[in-house]
Motif scaffolding. Structure first.
Motif, PDB file in Angstrom:
ATOM      1  N   SER A   2      35.387  31.320  45.977  1.00 57.12           N
ATOM      2  CA  SER A   2      36.457  32.295  45.764  1.00 57.12           C
ATOM      3  C   SER A   2      36.897  32.965  47.066  1.00 57.12           C
ATOM      4  O   SER A   2      36.219  32.899  48.098  1.00 57.12           O
ATOM      5  N   THR A   4      36.840  36.050  47.481  1.00 62.54           N
ATOM      6  CA  THR A   4      35.840  37.090  47.724  1.00 62.54           C
ATOM      7  C   THR A   4      34.672  36.531  48.515  1.00 62.54           C
ATOM      8  O   THR A   4      34.180  37.170  49.451  1.00 62.54           O
ATOM      9  N   GLU A  65      26.148  35.119  44.362  1.00 63.21           N
ATOM     10  CA  GLU A  65      25.913  36.212  43.405  1.00 63.21           C
ATOM     11  C   GLU A  65      26.635  37.478  43.847  1.00 63.21           C
ATOM     12  O   GLU A  65      27.213  38.195  43.020  1.00 63.21           O
ATOM     13  N   ALA A  68      30.337  37.065  43.180  1.00 62.86           N
ATOM     14  CA  ALA A  68      30.603  37.164  41.736  1.00 62.86           C
ATOM     15  C   ALA A  68      30.526  38.617  41.270  1.00 62.86           C
ATOM     16  O   ALA A  68      31.346  39.054  40.455  1.00 62.86           O
ATOM     17  N   ALA A  69      29.553  39.364  41.783  1.00 57.75           N
ATOM     18  CA  ALA A  69      29.428  40.777  41.408  1.00 57.75           C
ATOM     19  C   ALA A  69      30.648  41.563  41.872  1.00 57.75           C
ATOM     20  O   ALA A  69      31.181  42.399  41.124  1.00 57.75           O
ATOM     21  N   ASP A  71      33.647  40.298  42.435  1.00 55.72           N
ATOM     22  CA  ASP A  71      34.767  39.841  41.600  1.00 55.72           C
ATOM     23  C   ASP A  71      34.790  40.563  40.261  1.00 55.72           C
ATOM     24  O   ASP A  71      35.855  40.929  39.766  1.00 55.72           O
ATOM     25  N   ARG A  72      33.602  40.767  39.665  1.00 51.73           N
ATOM     26  CA  ARG A  72      33.535  41.482  38.375  1.00 51.73           C
ATOM     27  C   ARG A  72      34.028  42.914  38.519  1.00 51.73           C
ATOM     28  O   ARG A  72      34.745  43.417  37.650  1.00 51.73           O
ATOM     29  N   VAL A  73      33.652  43.574  39.607  1.00 56.42           N
ATOM     30  CA  VAL A  73      34.074  44.960  39.816  1.00 56.42           C
ATOM     31  C   VAL A  73      35.577  45.026  40.076  1.00 56.42           C
ATOM     32  O   VAL A  73      36.245  45.951  39.631  1.00 56.42           O
ATOM     33  N   ALA A  75      37.858  42.850  39.023  1.00 54.95           N
ATOM     34  CA  ALA A  75      38.665  42.279  37.946  1.00 54.95           C
ATOM     35  C   ALA A  75      39.362  43.389  37.164  1.00 54.95           C
ATOM     36  O   ALA A  75      38.768  44.428  36.874  1.00 54.95           O
ATOM     37  N   THR A  77      40.699  45.486  34.136  1.00 54.05           N
ATOM     38  CA  THR A  77      40.226  45.703  32.767  1.00 54.05           C
ATOM     39  C   THR A  77      41.297  45.225  31.810  1.00 54.05           C
ATOM     40  O   THR A  77      42.464  45.092  32.191  1.00 54.05           O
ATOM     41  N   SER A  81      45.384  44.791  32.435  1.00 56.23           N
ATOM     42  CA  SER A  81      46.047  43.485  32.313  1.00 56.23           C
ATOM     43  C   SER A  81      47.234  43.557  31.377  1.00 56.23           C
ATOM     44  O   SER A  81      48.189  42.811  31.525  1.00 56.23           O
TER      45      SER A  81
END
Length: 83
Positions: A2, A4, A65, A68-69, A71-73, A75, A77, A81
């Motif tokens: 990604s 990120t 990891e 990905a963490a 990216d989750r933060v 992303a 909500t 969206s």
């Protein structure tokens, strides 16, 4: 990987002096011999660039990891969206 992940690798290379050739998604910060001060510096730089604080990242986390963490933060909500 990604954008990120690429951003994290860029910081590790440009700011923390890591060799790009040694960085792999499965590399842990411990593998890269980053100490707690270097991890703190990485966190501060990421916060400055993204505006979010990444928690729960330690020496045993892999680069994948960590990306990905983050990216989750970052992303949006479901409410954001829908706008």
């Amino acid at each position: 990987m990604s954008a990120t992940y690429d951003q994290i690798v860029g910081i590790l290379v440009e700011e923390l002096g890591q060799s790009r050739e040694e960085l792999r998604p499965e590399s842990t910060f411990k593998d890269l011999e980053l100490d707690s001060l270097s991890l703190l510096e990485l966190g501060v730089i990421l916060q400055e660039r993204t505006g979010v604080t990444l928690e729960g990242v330690d020496a045993g986390c892999t680069l994948a990891e960590t990306a990905a963490a983050l990216d989750r933060v970052l992303a949006p909500t479901p409410v954001e969206s829908a706008r």
